[in-house]
Design a protein around this motif. Structure first.
Motif, short mmCIF file in Angstrom:
data_model
loop_
_atom_site.label_atom_id
_atom_site.label_comp_id
_atom_site.label_asym_id
_atom_site.label_seq_id
_atom_site.Cartn_x
_atom_site.Cartn_y
_atom_site.Cartn_z
N UNK A 66 0.84 -1.20 0.00
CA UNK A 66 0.00 0.00 0.00
C UNK A 66 0.87 1.25 0.00
N UNK A 67 1.93 1.24 0.79
CA UNK A 67 2.86 2.38 0.85
C UNK A 67 3.44 2.65 -0.54
N UNK A 68 3.91 1.60 -1.20
CA UNK A 68 4.48 1.77 -2.54
C UNK A 68 3.43 2.27 -3.52
N UNK A 69 2.25 1.65 -3.49
CA UNK A 69 1.19 2.03 -4.42
C UNK A 69 0.82 3.51 -4.31
N UNK A 70 0.90 4.05 -3.11
CA UNK A 70 0.58 5.46 -2.90
C UNK A 70 1.69 6.38 -3.41
N UNK A 80 10.63 7.51 -14.68
CA UNK A 80 9.82 8.04 -13.58
C UNK A 80 9.40 6.92 -12.64
N UNK A 81 8.98 5.80 -13.20
CA UNK A 81 8.57 4.66 -12.39
C UNK A 81 9.71 4.18 -11.50
N UNK A 82 10.87 3.93 -12.10
CA UNK A 82 12.01 3.41 -11.35
C UNK A 82 12.44 4.41 -10.27
N UNK A 83 12.57 5.67 -10.64
CA UNK A 83 12.99 6.69 -9.66
C UNK A 83 12.00 6.78 -8.50
N UNK A 84 10.69 6.75 -8.83
CA UNK A 84 9.69 6.85 -7.76
C UNK A 84 9.67 5.60 -6.89
N UNK A 85 9.94 4.43 -7.48
CA UNK A 85 9.98 3.19 -6.71
C UNK A 85 11.17 3.20 -5.75
N UNK A 86 12.33 3.60 -6.25
CA UNK A 86 13.51 3.66 -5.38
C UNK A 86 13.30 4.68 -4.27
N UNK A 87 12.75 5.84 -4.61
CA UNK A 87 12.50 6.85 -3.58
C UNK A 87 11.51 6.33 -2.54
N UNK A 88 10.44 5.66 -3.01
CA UNK A 88 9.45 5.12 -2.07
C UNK A 88 10.09 4.09 -1.14
N UNK A 89 10.92 3.21 -1.69
CA UNK A 89 11.59 2.20 -0.86
C UNK A 89 12.52 2.87 0.16
N UNK A 90 13.23 3.90 -0.28
CA UNK A 90 14.09 4.64 0.64
C UNK A 90 13.26 5.29 1.75
N UNK A 171 23.89 5.52 -4.75
CA UNK A 171 24.35 4.35 -5.50
C UNK A 171 23.19 3.68 -6.23
N UNK A 172 22.05 3.59 -5.59
CA UNK A 172 20.87 3.00 -6.23
C UNK A 172 20.47 3.81 -7.46
N UNK A 173 20.58 5.12 -7.38
CA UNK A 173 20.28 5.97 -8.52
C UNK A 173 21.21 5.71 -9.69
N UNK A 174 22.48 5.48 -9.39
CA UNK A 174 23.47 5.16 -10.43
C UNK A 174 23.13 3.82 -11.08
N UNK A 175 22.80 2.84 -10.25
CA UNK A 175 22.41 1.53 -10.79
C UNK A 175 21.16 1.64 -11.66
N UNK A 176 20.21 2.46 -11.22
CA UNK A 176 18.99 2.64 -11.99
C UNK A 176 19.28 3.25 -13.36
N UNK A 177 20.18 4.21 -13.39
CA UNK A 177 20.56 4.82 -14.68
C UNK A 177 21.14 3.76 -15.63
N UNK A 178 21.86 2.80 -15.08
CA UNK A 178 22.39 1.72 -15.91
C UNK A 178 21.28 0.86 -16.51
N UNK A 179 20.15 0.76 -15.81
CA UNK A 179 19.00 0.03 -16.35
C UNK A 179 18.52 0.67 -17.65
N UNK A 180 18.48 1.99 -17.66
CA UNK A 180 17.96 2.70 -18.83
C UNK A 180 18.93 2.58 -20.01
#
Length: 183
Positions: A66-70, A80-90, A171-180
């Motif tokens: 529920x927290x993530x979905x919000x 946007x999805x990946x960045x918002x998911x990482x931020x939500x998890x943080x 570091x998670x942001x750097x890894x996410x950029x590698x996904x793209x």
């Protein structure tokens, strides 16, 4: 105090104690002493510590979903999805403590002892993986990107045990950029 609120207080207290100390290190007496209720009250709501543990894990899993979905954005782009998911998890780690993953702790402590609890833990992780695989496909990415994203989140949780949250998030942001760039 209403009966339902006593149940919630027992669950909240037990969850906090389990998260701080582990499941096997916390006895029913410790929970009851902290809550200030008689054993009959606990056993009225939960037949055993294992049933209490199952209910806590199920509730925590739903709370996390529920927290993530919000907080996550599934509408604009993969970035946007990946960045918002990482931020939500943080944010979850910052707000709900960062003493590791309660689901992995439960799996480690109960696997081979109580398969129902281990299955709840595995089921939560599988649900997260499946959701991420499905979500990234909305943006034309392969399910492999979802697996990589899942591993980034799991790594965040582990790395938060030994590094600052700021460093982990960077570091998670750097890894996410590698996904793209891999797409």
């Amino acid at each position: 105090m209403k009966s339902a609120s006593k149940k919630e207080i027992i669950m909240d207290t037990a969850e906090s104690l389990f998260y701080q100390h582990g499941f096997h290190a916390v006895g029913v007496k410790s929970i009851l002493d902290q809550v200030g209720v008689a054993p009959m009250t606990m056993y009225y709501h939960f037949q055993s510590k294992e049933i209490l543990t199952q209910e806590i894990l199920k509730r925590r899993g739903e709370r996390y979903i529920q927290f993530l979905d919000e907080k996550i954005n599934r509408e604009n782009s993969l970035t946007t999805y990946v960045d918002s998911l990482i931020k939500a998890h943080m944010d979850w780690l910052k707000n709900d403590g960062f003493n590791g993953c309660l689901f992995l702790r439960a799996k480690q402590e109960y696997e081979g002892i109580n398969e129902e609890i281990a299955a709840i833990s595995k089921g939560h992780k599988q649900r997260m993986l499946n959701t991420m695989e499905k979500d990234v496909q909305l943006f034309g990415a392969s399910s492999t990107v979802g697996k990589q994203l899942f591993m980034i989140l799991e790594g965040i949780t582990s790395a938060a045990q030994i590094s600052s949250l700021e460093e982990v998030e960077e570091t998670a942001g750097i890894l996410a950029k590698n996904l793209y760039t891999d797409m």
